[in-house]
Each structure stands twice: as C-alpha cells, then as structure tokens.
Design a protein around this motif. Structure first.
Motif, PDB file in Angstrom:
ATOM      1  N   SER A   1       0.832  -1.212   0.000  1.00  0.00           N
ATOM      2  CA  SER A   1       0.000   0.000   0.000  1.00  0.00           C
ATOM      3  C   SER A   1       0.863   1.258   0.000  1.00  0.00           C
ATOM      4  O   SER A   1       0.498   2.277  -0.583  1.00  0.00           O
ATOM      5  N   ALA A   2       1.992   1.187   0.678  1.00  0.00           N
ATOM      6  CA  ALA A   2       2.881   2.351   0.784  1.00  0.00           C
ATOM      7  C   ALA A   2       3.876   2.427  -0.363  1.00  0.00           C
ATOM      8  O   ALA A   2       4.674   3.354  -0.425  1.00  0.00           O
ATOM      9  N   GLY A   3       3.849   1.456  -1.250  1.00  0.00           N
ATOM     10  CA  GLY A   3       4.789   1.471  -2.364  1.00  0.00           C
ATOM     11  C   GLY A   3       6.196   1.063  -1.984  1.00  0.00           C
ATOM     12  O   GLY A   3       7.137   1.323  -2.733  1.00  0.00           O
ATOM     13  N   MET A   4       6.347   0.404  -0.808  1.00  0.00           N
ATOM     14  CA  MET A   4       7.695  -0.021  -0.400  1.00  0.00           C
ATOM     15  C   MET A   4       8.098  -1.324  -1.078  1.00  0.00           C
ATOM     16  O   MET A   4       9.270  -1.710  -1.042  1.00  0.00           O
ATOM     17  N   ALA A   5       7.129  -2.021  -1.626  1.00  0.00           N
ATOM     18  CA  ALA A   5       7.410  -3.236  -2.380  1.00  0.00           C
ATOM     19  C   ALA A   5       6.278  -3.424  -3.379  1.00  0.00           C
ATOM     20  O   ALA A   5       5.176  -2.923  -3.177  1.00  0.00           O
ATOM     21  N   GLU A   6       6.571  -4.157  -4.464  1.00  0.00           N
ATOM     22  CA  GLU A   6       5.540  -4.457  -5.461  1.00  0.00           C
ATOM     23  C   GLU A   6       4.789  -5.732  -5.077  1.00  0.00           C
ATOM     24  O   GLU A   6       3.576  -5.772  -5.115  1.00  0.00           O
ATOM     25  N   VAL A   7       5.557  -6.775  -4.759  1.00  0.00           N
ATOM     26  CA  VAL A   7       4.956  -8.059  -4.391  1.00  0.00           C
ATOM     27  C   VAL A   7       5.694  -8.596  -3.170  1.00  0.00           C
ATOM     28  O   VAL A   7       6.903  -8.810  -3.219  1.00  0.00           O
ATOM     29  N   VAL A   8       4.957  -8.776  -2.084  1.00  0.00           N
ATOM     30  CA  VAL A   8       5.556  -9.297  -0.860  1.00  0.00           C
ATOM     31  C   VAL A   8       5.201 -10.770  -0.725  1.00  0.00           C
ATOM     32  O   VAL A   8       4.033 -11.146  -0.886  1.00  0.00           O
ATOM     33  N   ALA A   9       6.221 -11.571  -0.445  1.00  0.00           N
ATOM     34  CA  ALA A   9       6.002 -12.993  -0.175  1.00  0.00           C
ATOM     35  C   ALA A   9       6.004 -13.214   1.329  1.00  0.00           C
ATOM     36  O   ALA A   9       6.956 -12.836   2.008  1.00  0.00           O
ATOM     37  N   CYS A  10       4.935 -13.797   1.836  1.00  0.00           N
ATOM     38  CA  CYS A  10       4.900 -14.221   3.234  1.00  0.00           C
ATOM     39  C   CYS A  10       5.324 -15.687   3.215  1.00  0.00           C
ATOM     40  O   CYS A  10       4.598 -16.526   2.689  1.00  0.00           O
ATOM     41  N   VAL A  11       6.519 -15.942   3.735  1.00  0.00           N
ATOM     42  CA  VAL A  11       7.100 -17.282   3.657  1.00  0.00           C
ATOM     43  C   VAL A  11       7.128 -17.888   5.049  1.00  0.00           C
ATOM     44  O   VAL A  11       7.758 -17.348   5.949  1.00  0.00           O
TER      45      VAL A  11
END
Lengths: 140, 137, 387
Positions: C96-106
């Motif tokens: 939402s903040a534009g700090m990442a495009e795609v976050v993986a929750c691993v």
C-alpha cells in the motif's frame, strides 16, 4: 542464573538435511559442494535448490580443494571458553576455485593470512562424528 | 552433554532481587508506589497506575485465593519427572497481586479456595513461594 | 493511508511429520507452487514478511539467499504463531505504501524436529524474568503454550460451568472440515469418546484439544489491487485490518477480563475496540460467512467467538454445539481443518483456505458464494477478506 548451558563444549555445526552430505564428505576427507546439474553452478551454504536458477536438480560433486583467501581476521577475545588456549586464532574466508566461499582456519603457517593467498584444504578429525575443513598455504 | 535433572531456578540478581530476598526471610515483599500506594508485581520502573517512578519494597499479607489451576500430564522439564502429574495454580493475594505457584506438598487445589503462603527452600540461595490451604482444609 | 492490497498467489509444500526436507526445502516447494499459482516470476518478488524464524522456521536472510531473491522490503516478527496476522498486515502495508511491489509471506516450520523450543528447558524465552509470553513460570513448572491455554480454560470453566464434553465440539467440528480436505493430516472422524479418552496433556486440555505437531510450508503473495487485476487469479482483497492488542488487560490466550496473570477482572463482554475491523472493512459482523482463527488449542476458538461478539460471554460453548461451526453450519470455522486437524503452519494454511474460498475453488468445502470472510484471533487482531 549466570552462564550459558553447554558453554564449555565445542561449538558444533548444526546438521540439516541440506548440509548433511557436506559434513559426511568432511568425515571422508572430501570437500563436497552442491552443484546444479541445470546451470552448472555450485553454491554455499548448502541449500535445497540452486539459488541461481531455482532448480532442484542438484548433485554433490567433489571440489578441487584449492582456493584463494578473500578475507581474514584474528580473534583476540575469548568468546568460547573451549577456545581459550587458542587465542589469538585466525579465521579466514576462502573463495574456492569453483566459486563459493567457505569460512575456516588457516593452519600450518607461521605468518598471518593474506588476502589473495592460495590455499588448499585439509580435514581435522575432531571426534568420531565431526571432521572440519581447514586450509594450509599452497606451495609455490 | 550434561543431563539436566534439577528444576529450573529463578534469576536472583535481576530487578526481583528484593522479592527473592523477602522469600528467604519468610515475607512476600513487592514494590509499592510511593505516590499512589498501589502494589505491583512483577517489578517495573514505573507505576502502571500513576506512572510515578518512586517505589519502595514492603511486605504484603501472605494470604489469598486460588483463581485457576492446570495439571501437567506431559513432562516438559526432566527435573519434574518425580512430581508427575503436577498442578500449577494462579493465586490472587488479598492485596490484589497474582502469582503462579504450586500447592505445597502437591495437594489438589480448587478454584476459590483460600490459601496461605508457604516459604519452601529449593536450594541454599532460593526459597520458592508456594501455598497451602488455610486452616489445613 | 488506505489499505490497497490483495492476495494473488498461494502455494504449499506437503504437510506431514518428520518430513525429510529442511525448512528451506519445504519453503522452496511452497514458493514454486505459489509462482505457478499466481503466474508471477521469481524476479517480481521484492518483499518478504515472515515471523517463524530459525531454528523452528526460517530467517528472512536465509530465504532471500537460498531462493536467490532480490528483496527491498523485509518484515520479520519474532518466532511465535501470534504474529501471523501481523506478518500479513505488514505485507499489505508495504505494498500500500509502495515499499514493495509483491511481498512474499514465507512460513516454513519443522515442529517435529524442533519441538523442544515449545516448552521445558529448550524454551529459553520461557525463562524471561517477568514470566514467559504464555505466562511461563519454570520454577513452578508452568511452561509451554499448552500451560497458558490450560490455566485460562480452567478459570473459564469455573466461571461459566463449561465442561470438557462441551469443549470437545470444537475439535470435533473442525475435524469434520478436515475430512473434506485431502491435504489434512487427520483423516478420521473424531468422536466424543475419542476426545474424552485421549490422554490429558495439561488438565483440562486433552490431546485432541491441542494442535498438531507437524512440518510444512505455505507461501502467500500480496500485491496492490491494481496489480492483482492483471494477474491470473481472482484477487482476494484485504478489506480491513486491526492489530494485536496488548497491555495489562491482555493475556495471550484469554479474553480480556478473565483474570489470568495480571488481567483485571470484568465481565469480558465484547467491546467496540474489539470490533473495529468491521467498520474499517465496510462490512458488518453479520456479513461474515466464515471465521478463521488460530486454533492452537480448542478453548481459543471459544474465546475468539466471544471476543468478536459472535455470541455473548460464557455462551460460546453452547454456540458451538449442534454443528454451528462445522460444514454447512451457520458460521463455519476453519474449513481447512485448522491447526487442530489439517497441519500447523501457524495459520498460513488457513490463509490458503481463505484464498481458495474467495476464489471459489474450495471444492467440497466451498462456502456457497463466499464473499466476506474473517480471520480473527483471541489476542484481538483481525483481517476481513472480500471478493
């Protein structure tokens, strides 16, 4: 409560399904590296897939055992009580000729390690279960 | 690797040191806020009620009531093997403070039961706070 | 800042006991499955949000290194299941903040290899001076999450008269869900007799009141809604979120007001602060078609139902009788079979199920027309997912 349980014991590597063949190789006096049969690259630390191409098709291959010291340090503080009589002792990082880097010690050398120094692997048998790689200066 | 057969012991040289010293002398000593008088446990720098940072250690009445309990059938600590199954209680002292503890001599607790403190030596330096039913009930 | 996030990919390893793979090996399997599911390429993953660290799980740096990722945003909570919501919330906040495009929750766990960390001398954190995070007090033998849940349930039983037989409805109904899930480790019916005759772990909790001890991994990909619309799968929108509650009112495994450890006592009624997530998501609690919760121990399901006000205080045991939370019930809970019967992947297996339900791909377990689902826990955090 003071002190940490087991603090006088030799710190041993944690064996996992990914690195077990590396430590078995050490017991047999062989430096084994996980190598990708797809892209051909070896990697360290040992993992379940090739970090370069993500393939699971890995093979364990024996390395030549030679490399170059990429960095080093000498430890003067006694962090591990069991190492008290070794202090000061060196720790080196070796870039193996195959590419991956390994942390170990330089032995059989009166001079301190040097970046760029050529070395070759040997194995120190610590007990029935554990052999650790170390490096000696490569002649010539 | 050495086997651990002793029961786990508390740390004596931390912020609770006066509490553990109190138990050795047969008292439950806890912090009392100098500003508002509220007792507190565990130890903390500020009073959770009024945020004053001035406190003194004083004894409280060593009596209270069992608020809850659970009984361990699974042995997590090798040092407790000889006590299996054992019961842990939560006691609310009359001053309002809560402690986890055990019934001394391993008796069966009941929620709501009135209890009084028993100061049980564990080692040369450690006395643990346990509880027994009041009036030997 | 408005939340602008959706789940766009999910993947899992096999779930089992004493699996031969390392945690990283399980993570690699789940990661590849999530790439396949989403159509994303490895290079597009630029964020990691995790909480189950080494040695029980994995540290972010080992994941980034071992899977050859290029990461520019990391969140890593400390090793406890309680941070599952928090880890998914961080992923939503980051995109939402534009700090990442795609976050993986691993999340990759080997409970069978590392169970000593849960309780006893191997639980170093349980020796924390002021008491461990589940109330651990080792000199008195109080240890392990099971100990904290047990001492809370005992008081709840004393207050409301709930019996172990009534409590059994929770694992029995969740097992019924698991029987429709081929990935679930428990594949046999759980009867009341099975439950009552199973060994006590920490009284009043029987074996079947406690979650499974298993190995497994789940990977979840989160991106913005705009990006999600360009991808292969129907997006699972994160419509609203509320965080972990903490303070003197809170004991991790008890509703506020029950009076465990330092909690002041009250009637434990659900309060507006417990239910903020509905307003934030633009839905009402009545819109929720399925509830997913961290069912490490069966009492936690009762406490969660009461915390969010699905029933009154002391009424949860009655609420769960007669199949209310089971397949086809009025409020299905943990349709994957939960931690109690599917596997313990710290709630990420539930996130995978939520994803399938919203997508409409949950097969025999499908809640008809599932459009609003809630993840909520006894410690008060929650996410509302919508179609």
């Amino acid at each position: 409560m003071t002190g940490i349980e087991g603090q006088d014991l030799l710190p041993r590597p944690r064996i996992s399904p990914d690195n077990a063949p590396f430590w078995e190789g050490c017991r047999e006096g062989r430096l084994m590296l996980p190598t990708c049969t797809g892209c051909g690259r070896a990697h360290l630390p040992p993992g379940p897939v090739c970090p370069f191409c993500l393939s699971s098709a890995l093979d364990w291959r024996e390395a030549k055992g030679t490399g170059t010291i990429s960095t080093w340090t000498v430890v003067h503080k006694v962090w591990f009580p069991i190492f008290a009589d070794r202090v000061p002792y060196n720790v080196i990082q070796v870039q193996l000729d195959e590419g991956p880097r390994l942390t170990a010690r330089l032995v059989e050398s009166d001079a301190p390690p040097k970046v760029g120094q050529r070395v070759s692997v040997l194995f120190e048998q610590l007990d029935a279960e554990l052999a650790m790689p170390a490096f000696r200066p490569l002649a010539g | 690797m050495t086997e651990i057969t002793a029961k786990p012991l508390p740390r004596l040289d931390g912020p609770e040191a006066p509490f553990w010293a109190g138990l050795r002398e047969g008292e439950i000593r806890v912090q009392h806020c100098v500003a508002c008088g509220t007792p507190r446990f565990p130890a903390s720098r500020f009073c959770p009620e009024c945020h004053s940072d001035r406190a003194e250690w004083r004894a409280v009445e060593p009596r209270g009531e069992v608020e809850s309990h659970c009984t361990f059938h699974k042995c997590y600590f090798p040092g407790f093997v000889g006590d299996m199954p054992y019961t842990v209680i939560q006691v609310r002292l009359d001053c309002g403070l809560r402690f986890f503890s055990n019934i001394a001599d391993g008796g069966r607790p009941a929620t709501g039961q009135r209890v009084a403190a028993v100061f049980e030596p564990a080692t040369a330096d450690v006395v643990l706070l346990k509880f027994a039913p009041e009036d030997g009930a | 800042m408005k939340i602008n996030a959706a789940i766009v990919g999910t993947g899992a390893s096999t779930f089992g006991r004493f699996l031969p793979q390392s945690q990283l090996g399980l993570a690699a399997e789940a990661f590849k499955a999530a790439l396949e599911d989403s159509g994303l390429k490895r290079e597009e993953i630029d964020g990691l949000s995790m909480h189950m660290g080494s040695p029980l799980g994995l540290d972010y740096d080992r994941v980034a290194d071992g899977l050859g990722l290029n990461i520019r945003y990391v969140n890593q909570g400390w090793t406890h299941g309680r941070f599952v919501t928090n880890a998914l919330q961080h992923a939503a906040l980051a995109v939402s903040a534009g700090m990442a495009e795609v976050v993986a929750c691993v999340t990759a766990i080997s409970f069978t290899r590392e169970r000593a960390i849960l309780g006893g001398p191997g639980d170093i954190e349980g020796h924390r001076e002021e008491g461990g995070t589940h109330g651990e007090s080792p000199p008195y033998g109080l240890t392990a999450p099971a100990g904290g849940a047990a001492i809370a349930m005992q008081r709840y039983m004393a207050r409301y008269g709930t019996t172990s037989e009534e409590l059994a409805a929770v694992p029995m109904q969740i097992r019924r869900h698991a029987l429709r899930n081929p990935d679930a480790i428990m594949q046999q019916e759980l009867t009341l007799e099975d439950h009552q005759s199973s060994r006590m772990v920490v009284d009043p909790l029987h074996l079947f009141d406690c979650c499974l001890i298993t190995d497994g991994a789940v990977v979840t990909f989160v991106t913005t809604e705009e990006r999600a619309r360009d991808l292969r799968q129907k997006p699972v929108r994160i419509a609203g979120m509320q965080g972990i509650r903490s303070g003197r009112d809170e004991f991790i495994f008890a509703p506020p007001g029950l009076g465990i450890s330092q909690q002041p006592e009250s009637d434990s009624a659900s309060r507006p602060v417990d239910r903020e997530v509905y307003g934030l998501a633009g839905v009402s609690r009545d819109d929720v078609q399925g509830l997913y919760t961290y069912d490490a121990f069966s009492p936690l399901v009762l406490f969660t139902l009461e915390r969010f006000g699905f029933c009154g205080t002391g009424e949860a045991a009655g609420f769960v009788q007669n199949g209310t939370i089971g397949p086809g019930g009025r409020l299905p809970v943990n349709t994957n079979g939960g931690l109690l019967s599917e596997a313990h992947v710290a709630g990420w297996n539930h996130m995978r199920e939520i994803t399938r339900q919203i997508r409409g791909t949950a097969g025999d377990r499908q809640i008809p027309g599932a459009e609003v689902l809630q993840w909520g826990t006894v410690w008060g955090d929650s996410i509302i997912f919508t179609a």
